[in-house]
Enzyme design. Structure first.
Site, mmCIF file in Angstrom:
data_model
loop_
_atom_site.group_PDB
_atom_site.id
_atom_site.type_symbol
_atom_site.label_atom_id
_atom_site.label_comp_id
_atom_site.label_asym_id
_atom_site.label_seq_id
_atom_site.Cartn_x
_atom_site.Cartn_y
_atom_site.Cartn_z
ATOM 1 C CG ASN A 1 -7.988 -4.244 0.988
ATOM 2 O OD1 ASN A 1 -7.297 -3.264 1.250
ATOM 3 N ND2 ASN A 1 -7.504 -5.467 1.003
ATOM 4 C CE1 TYR B 1 -2.294 -4.591 9.317
ATOM 5 C CE2 TYR B 1 -2.514 -2.434 8.308
ATOM 6 C CZ TYR B 1 -2.711 -3.796 8.266
ATOM 7 O OH TYR B 1 -3.311 -4.375 7.185
ATOM 8 C CG HIS C 1 -1.946 -1.093 1.225
ATOM 9 N ND1 HIS C 1 -3.204 -0.970 0.697
ATOM 10 C CD2 HIS C 1 -1.866 -2.356 1.705
ATOM 11 C CE1 HIS C 1 -3.867 -2.111 0.865
ATOM 12 N NE2 HIS C 1 -3.077 -2.965 1.459
#
Ligand code: HDE
Length: 722
Positions: A174, A388, A101
């Site tokens: 998404n 993350y 991304h």
């Protein structure tokens, strides 16, 4: 002094004409109204207006042109702290791009709940319909690096940060409702396979290569997601015409502690629609920033992108009542089985001030939740909760990334966590531990809601062995891929067949092509497998390798984009092709009618110079036909005017413009004398290629634009060279 003067004279002021035209020149498709554009650009430069140039230590700079030297022609001096500070800072301007991304764009806005959803969740941002919760949304592609093209075939990230009063809630989703793998431990393998190949870093921004197809043909759990990426969903027309999905099953918890399973959905107000593959490929070259620019311009022009947030709700006791496992991230819950309940709307109404500070430094994490929301045991989600924050530590240089303005919660954060790289907060006092008696015990724990709102995890009861195993309920990999294919309209099926054929056609190793056809596609749908096999020159498989499971649902109309159009033409872009002698009245009539519908028009001439209408008026054009190709538009209008039509008939660029728009199945209206262009183009009128005598009504033209494409034309248009 003499040297300085000479050099200063060669430096261009940012407000000079040269600098301005250079800026305008960076705009590949839109070289329209330069001065208006520059006016709007100025707002992004305002914070240094009227300020002296200084060093980072606050010292005013007298000379920003010359290094400190021994004489005019001598060596430079190390003591020049001004030059060294400037270059040192510059040397470190880049931070690592995201491993996935990396290419993204973002905008600010707000979320507003439709009503009080207290029966479902105690999350405060879903309770008060009068409250506007600020959001920051980043859209991205997955495979390519930061500088890659916007319109490649890929999944799009749809990451939303809601700055709620109770802390940040990140819904990191998404534009497709399923994922390639079921377990987080496979993520590095998948990403290594899809990323550019390691020996030559090819391809940039695409999956049409051996390592990707090698992996997915060996991992049948990817079959469902791969068919989504071979569909039109992977080439969205715009970021504001995409659905968004939270993918995993989450939990919502109300004040009584009742938990409900939910899947999050974002439905776009502008409808769901896509580019054609030929358009996507051309745009990737002609305007790398196509999606980024569209998002930016739509916000600047007041066409605010908007989505409705909804949830599919599954009661705790219905967890096992489907023919798939709701914890399996490769499965959807068909909307025909569980409809989407609307919760509220999200509007994006402000562009960022600074790409790096906001879009690049924003740090999302599926683990950022607030009271009233909780995780399910989806093994992919569980792995994401760790990854993350971990990735931000190397990307943003340490654990203090929550202090970067774009990541700061609106709610105060007194965590007792201290120090580390790049700490910005000056923590006062002597206690950074809990419990303490020196600071009166502050900061203290807060009991959970319904009292004061401290976060409490859902006390799910679990009893099992500690094992590395996949649940049997995750083992059906093909039924939903089949459901997806069989739910598509005719043209969507054709596009999927073409996409598999294109991608596998780029795969060099025969055995990978054959494996994908025989062991994956044949298990999804035999017609799909046969058509792709034929296009690749492979034997047509007679049957699949896995027995077919019968689903309770044969088709899910909610999956087809053909059923997801907005029904209007708001913010659609129409090109008007004209030359000297054009019927100015027709242009004015169309513009007025488009404006009434919320659509936009651009006047394109043979060059960027103004044109003269049949009645002698001068019209400023927005761009030349070459400067703004047909792929940047939704429809084309050619007004009458004998001289203008004659000039266009003899103009190769104009004819190519029209042929390309025809090939891309766009609505075209030829007004008055422009009807004669049909002969020059060797085309026949159809339900979207319209001839009109006057400009009393544009009803048929607008109806064709609202359909997005003239699908009936597709088989014929493929034969048109454009
Ligand atoms: Fe991500 N993903 N992901 N992902 N993902 C990242 O986090 C990861 C997955 C998604 O605009 C990274 O900050 C793992 C599913 C988006 O900044 C990283 C797994 C979904 C974004 C990471 C997944 C996503 C990311 C890279 C499997 C859809 C961009 C940079 C367990 C629901 C966010 C970063 C933005 C970004 C890990 C799977 C969506 C490496 C380990 C499923 C939209 O942490």
């Amino acid at each position: 002094m003499a040297t300085k003067k000479t050099i200063t004279n060669t430096t261009t002021s940012p407000n000079s004409k040269t600098a301005n035209s250079e800026l305008a020149g960076t705009d590949t498709l839109d070289r329209g109204n330069t001065s208006a554009k520059l006016d709007s650009l100025e707002q992004f430069r305002s914070d240094a207006t009227g300020q002296a140039l200084r060093t980072n230590q606050g010292v005013k700079v007298a000379d920003n042109q010359n290094t400190l030297k021994v004489g005019e022609r001598g060596p430079s001096l190390l003591e020049d702290f001004i030059m060294r500070e400037k270059i040192t800072h510059f040397d470190h301007e880049r931070i690592p791009e995201r491993i996935v991304h990396a290419r993204g764009t973002a905008a600010h806005g707000y979320f507003q709940s439709y009503e009080n959803h207290a029966p479902l969740t105690k999350a405060a941002f879903l309770q008060d319909p009068g409250k506007k919760t600020p959001v920051f949304v980043r859209f991205s592609t997955v495979q390519g690096p930061r500088g890659s093209g916007d319109t490649v075939r890929d999944v799009r990230g749809f990451a939303v940060k809601l700055y709620t009063d109770e802390g940040n809630f990140d819904l990191v989703g998404n534009n497709m409702p399923v994922f390639f793998i079921q377990d987080a431990i496979k993520f590095p393998d998948f990403v290594h396979a899809v990323k550019p190949e390691p020996h030559n870093e090819i391809p940039t921004g695409g999956s049409a290569h051996d390592t990707f197809w090698d992996f997915v043909s060996l991992v049948p759990e990817s079959a469902h997601m791969v068919i989504w990426t071979m569909s039109d969903r992977a080439i969205p027309k715009s970021l504001r015409t995409m659905q968004g999905f939270g993918i995993h099953t989450f939990r919502l918890i109300n004040a009584e502690g009742t938990s409900t399973f939910v899947k999050f959905h974002w439905k776009p107000k502008f409808g769901v629609c896509s580019l054609l593959w030929d358009e996507a490929q051309k745009l990737a070259g002609k305007d790398t920033d196509y999606h980024r620019r569209d998002l930016w311009e739509s916000i600047e022009s007041g066409d605010y992108p908007e989505w409705e947030l909804g949830v599919q709700i599954v009661a705790e006791e219905d967890e096992h009542s489907f023919d798939f496992d709701i914890l399996d991230p490769t499965k959807i819950i068909p909307e025909e089985l569980v409809p989407v309940t609307p919760l509220g709307k999200m509007v994006l109404n402000r562009n960022p001030d600074n790409f790096f500070a906001e879009t690049e430094q924003v740090a999302f994490c599926p683990g950022h939740i607030v009271p009233g929301i909780d995780f399910s045991n989806d093994p992919l989600l569980q792995g994401r909760l760790f990854s993350y924050t971990d990735t931000q530590i190397s990307r943003l240089g340490g654990p203090n990334f929550h202090e970067i303005p774009i990541n700061r919660p609106l709610a105060p954060n007194h965590s007792g966590q201290r120090d580390a790289q790049h700490r910005v907060t000056i923590d006062k006092g002597r206690t950074s531990y809990e419990p303490n008696s020196i600071d009166g015990g502050w900061p203290k724990e807060t009991p959970p809601a319904p009292q004061d709102g401290g976060f409490e995890s859902y006390p799910e009861r679990l009893e099992a062995h500690k094992i590395r195993r996949r649940s049997e309920s995750f083992s059906d990999h093909f039924s939903q891929a089949r459901l997806f294919f069989q739910s598509m309209s005719h043209h969507e099926k054709e596009h999927i067949i073409a996409a598999y054929s294109f991608e596998l056609g780029k795969v060099e190793r025969d055995w990978i092509r054959a494996r994908q056809v025989n062991e994956i596609l044949a298990n999804i749908d035999l017609e799909l497998a046969a058509r792709v096999a034929k296009n690749l020159g492979l034997p047509v498989p007679k049957q699949g390798t896995v027995p077919e499971k019968t689903l309770s649902l044969k088709a899910s109309p909610a999956l087809s984009q053909a059923n997801l159009l907005s029904g209007d033409i708001v913010s659609r872009k129409v090109a008007i092709l004209a030359a000297d002698g054009v019927d100015g009245g027709a242009i004015a009539a169309l513009k007025k009618a488009l404006e009434a519908e919320g659509a936009r028009a651009k006047l394109l001439g043979p060059t960027s110079a103004p044109i003269t209408t049949a009645d002698g008026k001068s019209l400023v054009v927005d761009a030349s036909m070459e400067g703004m190709p047909s792929i940047a538009f939704d429809a084309v209008f050619v007004p009458g005017g004998a001289e203008s039509v004659k000039a266009l008939s003899a103009n190769g660029v104009a004819l190519h413009f029209l042929l390309e728009a025809y090939k891309h199945l766009k609505a075209i209206e030829l007004n008055g004398e422009a009807g004669q262009l049909l002969n020059a183009l060797h085309l026949e009128a159809d339900e979207g290629l319209l001839l009109s005598k006057d400009t009393k009504s544009f009803k048929a033209f607008f109806a064709a634009i609202a359909q997005h494409r003239v699908w009936a034309r597709e088989p014929k248009a493929k034969a048109v060279p454009a």
